[in-house]
Design a protein around this motif. Sequence first.
Motif, PDB file in Angstrom:
ATOM      1  N   LYS A 249      57.160  43.361  38.478  1.00 18.82           N
ATOM      2  CA  LYS A 249      55.993  42.600  38.034  1.00 18.82           C
ATOM      3  C   LYS A 249      56.370  41.136  37.801  1.00 18.82           C
ATOM      4  O   LYS A 249      57.148  40.811  36.925  1.00 18.82           O
ATOM      5  N   ASP A 250      55.807  40.283  38.621  1.00 19.91           N
ATOM      6  CA  ASP A 250      55.993  38.843  38.528  1.00 19.91           C
ATOM      7  C   ASP A 250      54.665  38.234  38.950  1.00 19.91           C
ATOM      8  O   ASP A 250      54.109  38.593  39.990  1.00 19.91           O
ATOM      9  N   VAL A 251      54.143  37.315  38.158  1.00 21.38           N
ATOM     10  CA  VAL A 251      52.817  36.790  38.439  1.00 21.38           C
ATOM     11  C   VAL A 251      52.735  36.139  39.824  1.00 21.38           C
ATOM     12  O   VAL A 251      51.685  36.142  40.472  1.00 21.38           O
ATOM     13  N   GLU A 252      53.852  35.612  40.331  1.00 25.08           N
ATOM     14  CA  GLU A 252      53.866  34.987  41.655  1.00 25.08           C
ATOM     15  C   GLU A 252      53.613  35.999  42.777  1.00 25.08           C
ATOM     16  O   GLU A 252      53.285  35.613  43.905  1.00 25.08           O
ATOM     17  N   VAL A 253      53.797  37.269  42.459  1.00 22.83           N
ATOM     18  CA  VAL A 253      53.589  38.317  43.465  1.00 22.83           C
ATOM     19  C   VAL A 253      52.159  38.294  44.000  1.00 22.83           C
ATOM     20  O   VAL A 253      51.925  38.507  45.205  1.00 22.83           O
ATOM     21  N   TRP A 254      51.188  38.031  43.125  1.00 18.66           N
ATOM     22  CA  TRP A 254      49.789  38.239  43.513  1.00 18.66           C
ATOM     23  C   TRP A 254      49.289  37.233  44.553  1.00 18.66           C
ATOM     24  O   TRP A 254      48.715  37.656  45.576  1.00 18.66           O
ATOM     25  N   PRO A 255      49.477  35.919  44.393  1.00 22.94           N
ATOM     26  CA  PRO A 255      49.073  35.040  45.487  1.00 22.94           C
ATOM     27  C   PRO A 255      49.886  35.268  46.756  1.00 22.94           C
ATOM     28  O   PRO A 255      49.376  35.110  47.874  1.00 22.94           O
ATOM     29  N   LYS A 256      51.154  35.674  46.574  1.00 22.07           N
ATOM     30  CA  LYS A 256      51.996  35.978  47.737  1.00 22.07           C
ATOM     31  C   LYS A 256      51.417  37.154  48.518  1.00 22.07           C
ATOM     32  O   LYS A 256      51.346  37.129  49.757  1.00 22.07           O
ATOM     33  N   LEU A 257      50.977  38.188  47.782  1.00 19.57           N
ATOM     34  CA  LEU A 257      50.393  39.350  48.446  1.00 19.57           C
ATOM     35  C   LEU A 257      49.031  39.033  49.048  1.00 19.57           C
ATOM     36  O   LEU A 257      48.686  39.555  50.118  1.00 19.57           O
ATOM     37  N   MET A 258      48.255  38.200  48.376  1.00 17.00           N
ATOM     38  CA  MET A 258      46.960  37.799  48.954  1.00 17.00           C
ATOM     39  C   MET A 258      47.172  37.150  50.308  1.00 17.00           C
ATOM     40  O   MET A 258      46.445  37.416  51.272  1.00 17.00           O
ATOM     41  N   GLU A 259      48.159  36.284  50.387  1.00 15.41           N
ATOM     42  CA  GLU A 259      48.446  35.605  51.651  1.00 15.41           C
ATOM     43  C   GLU A 259      48.997  36.575  52.685  1.00 15.41           C
ATOM     44  O   GLU A 259      48.534  36.621  53.832  1.00 15.41           O
ATOM     45  N   ARG A 260      49.987  37.382  52.289  1.00 15.67           N
ATOM     46  CA  ARG A 260      50.699  38.234  53.243  1.00 15.67           C
ATOM     47  C   ARG A 260      49.815  39.343  53.802  1.00 15.67           C
ATOM     48  O   ARG A 260      49.909  39.695  54.972  1.00 15.67           O
ATOM     49  N   THR A 261      48.941  39.910  52.966  1.00 10.51           N
ATOM     50  CA  THR A 261      48.099  41.018  53.425  1.00 10.51           C
ATOM     51  C   THR A 261      46.754  40.552  53.962  1.00 10.51           C
ATOM     52  O   THR A 261      45.974  41.364  54.437  1.00 10.51           O
ATOM     53  N   ARG A 262      46.500  39.243  53.856  1.00  9.83           N
ATOM     54  CA  ARG A 262      45.199  38.684  54.240  1.00  9.83           C
ATOM     55  C   ARG A 262      44.086  39.385  53.463  1.00  9.83           C
ATOM     56  O   ARG A 262      43.032  39.748  54.008  1.00  9.83           O
ATOM     57  N   ALA A 263      44.318  39.569  52.163  1.00 11.95           N
ATOM     58  CA  ALA A 263      43.336  40.245  51.309  1.00 11.95           C
ATOM     59  C   ALA A 263      42.036  39.452  51.286  1.00 11.95           C
ATOM     60  O   ALA A 263      42.037  38.225  51.138  1.00 11.95           O
ATOM     61  N   THR A 264      40.933  40.162  51.408  1.00 11.32           N
ATOM     62  CA  THR A 264      39.617  39.515  51.356  1.00 11.32           C
ATOM     63  C   THR A 264      38.983  39.655  49.976  1.00 11.32           C
ATOM     64  O   THR A 264      38.126  38.853  49.601  1.00 11.32           O
ATOM     65  N   LEU A 265      39.398  40.677  49.216  1.00 11.67           N
ATOM     66  CA  LEU A 265      38.918  40.887  47.857  1.00 11.67           C
ATOM     67  C   LEU A 265      40.131  41.146  46.966  1.00 11.67           C
ATOM     68  O   LEU A 265      41.008  41.937  47.311  1.00 11.67           O
ATOM     69  N   PHE A 266      40.179  40.473  45.813  1.00 13.15           N
ATOM     70  CA  PHE A 266      41.250  40.683  44.850  1.00 13.15           C
ATOM     71  C   PHE A 266      40.620  41.051  43.522  1.00 13.15           C
ATOM     72  O   PHE A 266      39.681  40.389  43.061  1.00 13.15           O
ATOM     73  N   ALA A 267      41.121  42.126  42.895  1.00  9.17           N
ATOM     74  CA  ALA A 267      40.552  42.616  41.639  1.00  9.17           C
ATOM     75  C   ALA A 267      41.619  42.631  40.555  1.00  9.17           C
ATOM     76  O   ALA A 267      42.730  43.133  40.765  1.00  9.17           O
ATOM     77  N   ALA A 268      41.269  42.107  39.373  1.00  4.11           N
ATOM     78  CA  ALA A 268      42.201  42.059  38.247  1.00  4.11           C
ATOM     79  C   ALA A 268      41.417  41.799  36.970  1.00  4.11           C
ATOM     80  O   ALA A 268      40.202  41.585  37.008  1.00  4.11           O
ATOM     81  N   VAL A 269      42.116  41.811  35.844  1.00  4.20           N
ATOM     82  CA  VAL A 269      41.500  41.441  34.568  1.00  4.20           C
ATOM     83  C   VAL A 269      41.588  39.926  34.420  1.00  4.20           C
ATOM     84  O   VAL A 269      42.445  39.274  35.031  1.00  4.20           O
ATOM     85  N   PRO A 270      40.705  39.319  33.614  1.00  8.48           N
ATOM     86  CA  PRO A 270      40.761  37.868  33.430  1.00  8.48           C
ATOM     87  C   PRO A 270      42.126  37.349  32.993  1.00  8.48           C
ATOM     88  O   PRO A 270      42.537  36.254  33.402  1.00  8.48           O
ATOM     89  N   THR A 271      42.842  38.118  32.173  1.00 11.43           N
ATOM     90  CA  THR A 271      44.161  37.676  31.717  1.00 11.43           C
ATOM     91  C   THR A 271      45.081  37.367  32.894  1.00 11.43           C
ATOM     92  O   THR A 271      45.822  36.376  32.873  1.00 11.43           O
ATOM     93  N   LEU A 272      45.038  38.203  33.941  1.00  6.29           N
ATOM     94  CA  LEU A 272      45.913  37.968  35.090  1.00  6.29           C
ATOM     95  C   LEU A 272      45.470  36.724  35.875  1.00  6.29           C
ATOM     96  O   LEU A 272      46.306  35.942  36.332  1.00  6.29           O
ATOM     97  N   TYR A 273      44.161  36.554  36.026  1.00  5.05           N
ATOM     98  CA  TYR A 273      43.696  35.327  36.690  1.00  5.05           C
ATOM     99  C   TYR A 273      44.178  34.096  35.923  1.00  5.05           C
ATOM    100  O   TYR A 273      44.592  33.092  36.519  1.00  5.05           O
ATOM    101  N   ARG A 274      44.124  34.168  34.603  1.00  6.24           N
ATOM    102  CA  ARG A 274      44.572  33.047  33.770  1.00  6.24           C
ATOM    103  C   ARG A 274      46.065  32.776  33.991  1.00  6.24           C
ATOM    104  O   ARG A 274      46.491  31.622  34.099  1.00  6.24           O
ATOM    105  N   GLN A 275      46.866  33.842  34.086  1.00  5.47           N
ATOM    106  CA  GLN A 275      48.303  33.682  34.302  1.00  5.47           C
ATOM    107  C   GLN A 275      48.597  33.116  35.686  1.00  5.47           C
ATOM    108  O   GLN A 275      49.497  32.282  35.849  1.00  5.47           O
ATOM    109  N   ILE A 276      47.848  33.559  36.680  1.00  2.00           N
ATOM    110  CA  ILE A 276      48.029  33.046  38.045  1.00  2.00           C
ATOM    111  C   ILE A 276      47.778  31.539  38.076  1.00  2.00           C
ATOM    112  O   ILE A 276      48.546  30.763  38.659  1.00  2.00           O
TER     113      ILE A 276
END
Length: 519
Positions: A249-276
Amino acid sequence: MVLPSPSIARDYTGEPCPGRFNIARYCLAEAARVTPDKVALIVVGDADAPLEAAEQRRYGELDRAVRSVAAGLLAEGFKSGERLMIRMPNTSDYALMFFGALAAGIVPLPSSSQLTASEADFLLEDSASSAVAIAPGMEIVAPDHVRILDTETIARLKAHEPLADYADTGANDPAFLVYTSGTSGRPKGVLHAHRSAWGRRPMYKGWYGIERGDTVLHAGAFNWTYTLGVGLTDPWANGATTVLYNGEKDVEVWPKLMERTRATLFAAVPTLYRQILKYCDLTRYDLSALRHGLTAGEALSPALLSQWRETTGKELYEALGMSECSTYVSTGPGMEIRPGSPGKPQPGRCVAALPADGGTEPLGPGETGLLAVHRSDPGLMLGYWRRPEEEAEIYRGEWFVGGDLARFDDDGYMWYEGRADDLMNAMGYRVSPQEVEMTLASHPHVQEVAVTELRVRSDVSVVAAFVVPKEGSTPDAAEMLAWASDRLAAYKCPREIVFVESLPRTANGKVMRRALARP
């Protein structure tokens, strides 16, 4: 007096659920028939590795694997309606065990890998599960009559010849059991029917705007209905692709995965968006494939919404829900977002504010009352597991009343006014203060304790424990926090210990937790 709005519906008006209905069939059979070679599931363990190295399962293969697990469970002697606890991290085996049990008519109990051994033992005993599927390294104390499905057993189940078809379950038959924090200080089971997946259909357009070509990345864990629904059930029911991550678990993982998987929808709690937004330089990542983000579990602050929009140029759609009914109020594509409001009741749903002091007549616009969902909603639970006394308290005529205070404006937008009870919201999880208090009260230096949410910023709250130390003791806050972390899941643990001389109480002796939370 404000008269009730004549536009308030008095029943669920969405498409009715078929009488014979199985969640696993609904999610997998059609996509396996139409697009058997399409990737349904990607499990990423290393966000830096090429995506080709990640585990991938196609719909045809996934459908067969789920029916194999179902056949294996039945061959092992499981009967329809038995409970099967799952104690595993986010893996494909977790998904296979969950949907395989559903496909066999068995009732899975998805649990969190964060639970301590004693917390897991309570769920196992309270649910009267006949077996537990467990991953290496996970602790549990199972009685002799409870079967342990370890890695070797699960491999045997997956190798079984698949069932010819999914179990012929009824829409109202028990499907799965999840646990949520309750006001009694112990988690309580929420039993859902197979129709619960059909009850998620209003979210498809009312929140996600999901399409067959979508790739959905969810940051949650499977014990949560938010993750089970948004991360698995709904993408598969729509023939989309879902991405799971189970690495470090590293907050940098999430934008990296959005880019790598070409995610069209990302779901999380507001706390994680704030950390990103705080810790990640999003200009370094290609997020062009992302259409919008989805958020639930805790309130989305106007400031966070504004910052996300300014930084990414994307929308963030919020939903309000609960374990008993998942989400039922939301914003979605094509809707105006009113910062501070989670949105409107999703199409077809019957949602109202009822008078806090009793009655079944919905209040009119602008009046604050208890948020209620009509009992005809297919997404509503069958009931609390072996808690008939609590069920009697939450139904008011044809309405399920969950304890949230809210009002609706003239345009139908809902405005949250807090909870009528003391349940806390920690990182999107509902946490009972009594459960945390019971743990801390057993500490040798604690005389009394009260736990509540403590607002540390305008949009951030933490769980705080107010402790009256025993006379003559030398309490240490850090040591007490460690004590709690050994006995509670991380999301339940207090972040602050505040030592006080006494606790504020009402005239009849009840602790006033909200008074503690005031500055």
